[in-house]
Design an enzyme around this catalytic site. Structure first.
Site: not given
Length: 364
Positions: A217, A223, A334
């Site tokens: 990420c 994440r 996000d």
């Protein structure tokens, strides 16, 4: 008369490297320090080079014939029909204390043009042995040569067996070595066996052949850490083993961020959510994506298309192993700064995609 040069007493190795190259090109035998002892070198283009190394090997039964290279890409020019396992091991083992026996039982590629005994050097019915030393001086020297060199790896403790004048030029150093010596691995297609145990143990080597999953990420705090922890938990359940046993079962699961600052913890929301599932993320520390990490991986799984594009813009050759987590092409947004509910939505989304991924991997 043998000339000896102590590398520990040299500040600039430029002249030493130039002397080494000129000696090899003149048909001389040159000895350099490596991480498993010393490497005795001669060039395959020089008549009698292989015969001279053979005589040295007769005096030291522990000597291991190799073809010494500077970079793993060179192997394609000297061995045919290499498997994906060869390329995986070459990425993970080289440079280092591991030699790979690959190819067929006949001279292949440019080695078919070598003269005399050089064509058969380090070759048997299973293939030829190739090695790339990690030691800085040795590796730099090999980079300056126009061809791989014929080599003999000899433990330092065995040098006393050799008579005076056995080499023309010896470079010495107090460099630390692996006392267990060189590990030699015979690779046949997608299978391998340890031909000689050494610095890399059987267990360690089995880990090198495993599958490496990297979840990517941006900051590696929300994440991708959740994806890493959830996927590791799913794998462990599927394999009916503890989380910390996955490495020995052939699986490495990690995460990284394209803009990550090293050492940051996972977000408190992510830690709390996964704790509800019995998954501990409290020890997570963020790491940045690196070239080495990407090339050592087998599966690069990104949270968004932009993450994938950024990786492939830098390394287009990784297209075959880089994919979006979602099969449908949907980005995983996000959740940072958006509250617990958004984290829960993100976690559930990731978990669903991971179950599909695990099913896909299990069916291949």
């Amino acid at each position: 008369m043998t000339q000896t040069i102590n590398l520990d007493e040299i500040n600039d190795e430029t002249d030493a490297l130039r002397v080494a190259v000129s000696q090899l090109e003149a048909g001389k035998v040159v000895v350099v320090p490596v991480e498993v002892g010393v490497l005795v070198l001669a060039l395959p283009s020089q008549l009698g080079a292989a015969s001279r190394l053979t005589e040295i090997a007769k005096a030291v039964p522990e000597a291991i014939p190799v073809v010494a290279m500077a970079h793993r890409s060179v192997i394609d020019d000297y061995a045919d029909n290499l498997s994906t396992l060869v390329y995986k091991l070459s990425r993970r083992c080289w440079p280092g204390p591991v030699a790979l026996r690959v190819g067929g039982g006949q001279p292949e590629g440019f080695s078919a043009d070598w003269s005399g005994d050089a064509r058969e050097w380090a070759l048997n019915a299973s293939g030829r042995v190739f090695a790339i030393p990690r030691s800085n001086f040795s590796n730099t020297l090999l980079k300056r040569l126009s061809t791989p060199a014929l080599g003999l790896v000899i433990p330092q403790t065995e040098l006393e067996r050799l008579d005076a004048g056995w080499a023309d030029l010896i470079f010495s150093s107090r460099e630390e070595v692996y006392e267990e010596g060189l590990t030699v691995v015979d690779v046949d297609g997608q299978n391998y066996q340890l031909e000689r145990a050494g610095a890399v143990t059987k267990l360690s080597f089995s880990r090198l052949t495993g599958e490496v999953y990297v979840f990517v990420c941006t900051g590696n705090t929300c994440r991708s850490p959740m994806a890493e922890a959830l996927f590791r938990n799913m794998l462990a359940q599927q394999m009916q083993c503890a989380d910390d046993e996955l490495l020995d079962r052939g699986y490495t699961v990690i995460s990284a961020g394209l803009a990550a600052y090293p050492g940051s913890p996972a977000s408190p929301e992510a830690v709390a959510l996964l704790k509800e599932q019995g998954i501990d993320m409290s020890s997570h520390e963020s790491r940045p994506v690196t070239e080495e990490l990407l090339f050592h991986s087998d599966h690069i799984i990104t949270m968004t298309q932009n993450h994938r594009d950024a990786i492939l813009n830098a390394f287009p050759e990784l297209a075959g192993k880089t994919r979006l987590l979602s099969d449908s092409g949907k980005d995983v947004s996000d959740p940072i700064g958006a509250g617990v509910e958004e984290y829960e939505i993100c976690r559930n989304e990731i978990e669903g995609y991971l179950r599909l991924l695990l099913d896909q991997q299990s069916s291949t």
